[in-house]
Design a protein around this motif. Sequence first.
Motif, PDB file in Angstrom:
ATOM      1  N   GLU A   1       0.829  -1.205   0.000  1.00 35.29           N
ATOM      2  CA  GLU A   1       0.000   0.000   0.000  1.00 35.29           C
ATOM      3  C   GLU A   1       0.863   1.255   0.000  1.00 35.29           C
ATOM      4  OE1 GLU A   1      -3.363   0.122  -0.398  1.00 35.29           O
ATOM      5  OE2 GLU A   1      -2.995  -2.004  -0.788  1.00 35.29           O
ATOM      6  N   HIS A   2       1.970   1.218   0.727  1.00 34.79           N
ATOM      7  CA  HIS A   2       2.857   2.377   0.747  1.00 34.79           C
ATOM      8  C   HIS A   2       3.475   2.604  -0.627  1.00 34.79           C
ATOM      9  CE1 HIS A   2       5.394   5.456   2.335  1.00 34.79           C
ATOM     10  NE2 HIS A   2       6.514   4.782   2.150  1.00 34.79           N
ATOM     11  N   LEU A   3       3.891   1.537  -1.279  1.00 32.68           N
ATOM     12  CA  LEU A   3       4.473   1.669  -2.612  1.00 32.68           C
ATOM     13  C   LEU A   3       3.433   2.174  -3.616  1.00 32.68           C
ATOM     14  CD1 LEU A   3       6.709  -1.525  -2.632  1.00 32.68           C
ATOM     15  CD2 LEU A   3       7.502   0.844  -2.616  1.00 32.68           C
ATOM     16  N   PHE A   4       2.216   1.702  -3.510  1.00 28.02           N
ATOM     17  CA  PHE A   4       1.156   2.218  -4.385  1.00 28.02           C
ATOM     18  C   PHE A   4       0.994   3.727  -4.208  1.00 28.02           C
ATOM     19  CE2 PHE A   4      -1.451  -2.014  -4.569  1.00 28.02           C
ATOM     20  CZ  PHE A   4      -0.514  -2.541  -5.440  1.00 28.02           C
ATOM     21  N   SER A   5       1.102   4.202  -2.977  1.00 30.52           N
ATOM     22  CA  SER A   5       0.925   5.631  -2.725  1.00 30.52           C
ATOM     23  C   SER A   5       2.023   6.465  -3.369  1.00 30.52           C
ATOM     24  CB  SER A   5       0.888   5.912  -1.215  1.00 30.52           C
ATOM     25  OG  SER A   5       2.184   5.845  -0.633  1.00 30.52           O
ATOM     26  N   LEU A   6       3.123   5.811  -3.723  1.00 28.18           N
ATOM     27  CA  LEU A   6       4.243   6.478  -4.375  1.00 28.18           C
ATOM     28  C   LEU A   6       4.290   6.193  -5.874  1.00 28.18           C
ATOM     29  CD1 LEU A   6       6.921   5.737  -1.636  1.00 28.18           C
ATOM     30  CD2 LEU A   6       5.677   7.882  -2.001  1.00 28.18           C
ATOM     31  N   GLY A   7       3.269   5.523  -6.391  1.00 29.92           N
ATOM     32  CA  GLY A   7       3.185   5.258  -7.818  1.00 29.92           C
ATOM     33  C   GLY A   7       3.916   4.018  -8.282  1.00 29.92           C
ATOM     34  N   VAL A   8       4.376   3.178  -7.367  1.00 28.47           N
ATOM     35  CA  VAL A   8       5.112   1.965  -7.738  1.00 28.47           C
ATOM     36  C   VAL A   8       4.111   0.842  -7.979  1.00 28.47           C
ATOM     37  CG1 VAL A   8       6.823   0.254  -7.015  1.00 28.47           C
ATOM     38  CG2 VAL A   8       7.134   2.670  -6.409  1.00 28.47           C
TER      39      VAL A   8
ATOM     40  N   ALA B   1      11.226  17.009  -6.781  1.00 23.90           N
ATOM     41  CA  ALA B   1      10.764  16.291  -5.588  1.00 23.90           C
ATOM     42  C   ALA B   1       9.468  16.846  -5.021  1.00 23.90           C
ATOM     43  CB  ALA B   1      11.846  16.316  -4.510  1.00 23.90           C
ATOM     44  N   ASP B   2       9.063  18.039  -5.461  1.00 21.97           N
ATOM     45  CA  ASP B   2       7.781  18.585  -5.005  1.00 21.97           C
ATOM     46  C   ASP B   2       6.596  17.883  -5.665  1.00 21.97           C
ATOM     47  OD1 ASP B   2       9.190  20.426  -3.496  1.00 21.97           O
ATOM     48  OD2 ASP B   2       9.096  21.980  -5.034  1.00 21.97           O
ATOM     49  N   THR B   3       6.858  17.139  -6.731  1.00 24.84           N
ATOM     50  CA  THR B   3       5.798  16.448  -7.458  1.00 24.84           C
ATOM     51  C   THR B   3       5.177  15.372  -6.575  1.00 24.84           C
ATOM     52  OG1 THR B   3       7.065  16.816  -9.477  1.00 24.84           O
ATOM     53  CG2 THR B   3       5.264  15.220  -9.592  1.00 24.84           C
ATOM     54  N   ARG B   4       3.857  15.268  -6.632  1.00 28.06           N
ATOM     55  CA  ARG B   4       3.130  14.286  -5.824  1.00 28.06           C
ATOM     56  C   ARG B   4       2.333  13.341  -6.709  1.00 28.06           C
ATOM     57  NH1 ARG B   4      -0.977  16.351  -3.261  1.00 28.06           N
ATOM     58  NH2 ARG B   4      -1.124  14.628  -1.778  1.00 28.06           N
ATOM     59  N   VAL B   5       2.185  12.128  -6.224  1.00 26.58           N
ATOM     60  CA  VAL B   5       1.335  11.144  -6.885  1.00 26.58           C
ATOM     61  C   VAL B   5      -0.099  11.347  -6.413  1.00 26.58           C
ATOM     62  CG1 VAL B   5       0.785   8.682  -7.052  1.00 26.58           C
ATOM     63  CG2 VAL B   5       3.167   9.461  -7.198  1.00 26.58           C
ATOM     64  N   LEU B   6      -1.007  11.542  -7.368  1.00 23.52           N
ATOM     65  CA  LEU B   6      -2.421  11.702  -7.040  1.00 23.52           C
ATOM     66  C   LEU B   6      -3.200  10.408  -7.170  1.00 23.52           C
ATOM     67  CD1 LEU B   6      -3.277  15.125  -8.730  1.00 23.52           C
ATOM     68  CD2 LEU B   6      -2.603  14.673  -6.358  1.00 23.52           C
ATOM     69  N   ARG B   7      -2.849   9.604  -8.185  1.00 29.84           N
ATOM     70  CA  ARG B   7      -3.578   8.358  -8.416  1.00 29.84           C
ATOM     71  C   ARG B   7      -2.625   7.313  -8.973  1.00 29.84           C
ATOM     72  NH1 ARG B   7      -9.548   8.619 -10.207  1.00 29.84           N
ATOM     73  NH2 ARG B   7     -10.379  10.371  -9.036  1.00 29.84           N
ATOM     74  N   THR B   8      -2.862   6.070  -8.598  1.00 25.74           N
ATOM     75  CA  THR B   8      -2.097   4.937  -9.123  1.00 25.74           C
ATOM     76  C   THR B   8      -3.082   3.877  -9.598  1.00 25.74           C
ATOM     77  OG1 THR B   8      -0.315   5.370  -7.540  1.00 25.74           O
ATOM     78  CG2 THR B   8      -0.329   3.210  -8.624  1.00 25.74           C
TER      79      THR B   8
END
Length: 564
Positions: free
Chosen positions: A221-228, A545-552
């Motif tokens: 779940e943590h990796l999904f939140s980072l787009g992995v 690095a300011d870029t954020r993942v919104l959806r995976t």
Amino acid sequence: MGNTRQPIRQRADIVFVGGRVFTGTSPTPIDAAVAVGGGRIIAVADAATVRSLADGDTEVVDLAGGLLVPGFQDAHVHPAVAGVQMLGCDLSEERTIDGYLAVVAEFAAAHPDAVWIRGGGWSMDVFPGGTPTRAMLDAVVPDRPVLLTNRDGHGAWVNTRALETAGVDRTTPDPADGRIEREEDGSPAGTLQEGAVELVARHVPIASPDEALAGLLAAQEHLFSLGVTSWQDAMIGAFPGNPDNYGVYLRAAREGSLRARVVGALWWDRERGLEQIPDLEERRRTGQVGRFNATSVKMMQDGIAENFTAGMLEPYLDGCGCATNNSGLSFIDPKVLTEAVSRLDRSGFQIHFHALGDRAVREVLDALAEAREANGANDNRHHLAHLQVVHPDDIARFASLDAAANIQALWAAHEPQMDELTIPFLGPERARLQYPFGDLQRAGARLVAGSDWSVSSPNPLWGIHVAVNRSVPDEAPNATGTFEPAPPFFPEQALTLSQALTAYTAGSAWVNHLDEVTGTVEEGKYADLVVLDRDPFAHPPMEIADTRVLRTYIDGELVFAATD
């Protein structure tokens, strides 16, 4: 996992509009929209064409000026171990001695029935000389044994009770593949390096099967939140203080709770020899279930520079800048390594090497050259991870041997562990050879990328930031908890944003044998996609690095959505 793309034209389940797309087939994003149907990408085209595939039931995702990218793929990561650590005594969010001790004390108080206090995530650079002491832990947990692995997994911090439980004292010799840090009278000081960790860890009760599964799923779940969306687990096997994660992955795959695509690198036991190859072949045969494929073998050739176990061509320096008699370790005898690599290559295994020092890198490349001569070219896709120091004579060999360079870009920066525990003991000339991403790229090496989490952050965007800027993101504090800027770390070795992003997508998809179905945004490929909140190509490099993942998304199914 399949390797055949099947272009499909049908009604879209989802369309992505209102932004740009980094397809991975060109170096810059394109103005386009994307349609997904049946779990695959069915169109990459102008917005009108894509919208024509939608109907009333189609979900419309407005990118709002953001960027759609292929799902990130981590080519060297340890989620099963990291997840168990997350649920245990986790020190990874602290950066001071007092902070570490507070976490340990709080965890011990919250778990009064725990026979052992186990966990990890501490950083060497926080402690004088990189070596914490047993007295520090004794002050907060005097009555129960404590074992805490450091963030890179190459050492452990233990208290007196743990040493007593394991029978480790001043008379205990150092193992051949490790070192006991000692006090003046020879008594163990509280830090164990490399193979010495096993002296105590063999006494630590491992996580239960349910705890291990919970850890893996928390990590997922943590990796999904980072787009992995896919990864290669670089350590599949049983390890001190941890259960055999081979069984954990198989259980998750059979139950359907493993949603990412995962390649497992089966651990090469350096205490054994060629006789283990049939065992690895059997594990490969039974280890291909659902989204898990144990088709790689992990061979660890050396240690790390900070504790002087990385294999170097020339000796380390001492604190005065004079050469010592220590040039690090070769965990696998080079002759055994050469024969094993040829045998594994002939058997069809991919080999995933830990090679950090320049001697270790050369030993691995020499072994791969022997395998190529013996077996001929093939599509096994071997790769060398870490590559902290690479001799210039070996840079061009990666491309000629078709050996991928598996980079952990977040480490290529000035920070205390580098500036205090590494550069002084390498010397200025050798320090310049560290993390030569640019030279490898220019020499035609295939770059793939990984985080080595829980050693360092699994955030791909942080790794990409450092690959481009050769400095840590502002969000990543140094050992004092401040955000002081540092000069770029040999900026001539920087990558472009496109090169770094490609390494973390198409590059890692290639090394995972997933490139026919993932890694780029093309019609017919699986809809493993990530929505970013901005287009980093349109912003200054220091803001990556300011870029954020919104959806995976995986197979067009939403597996993560940001809530703020």
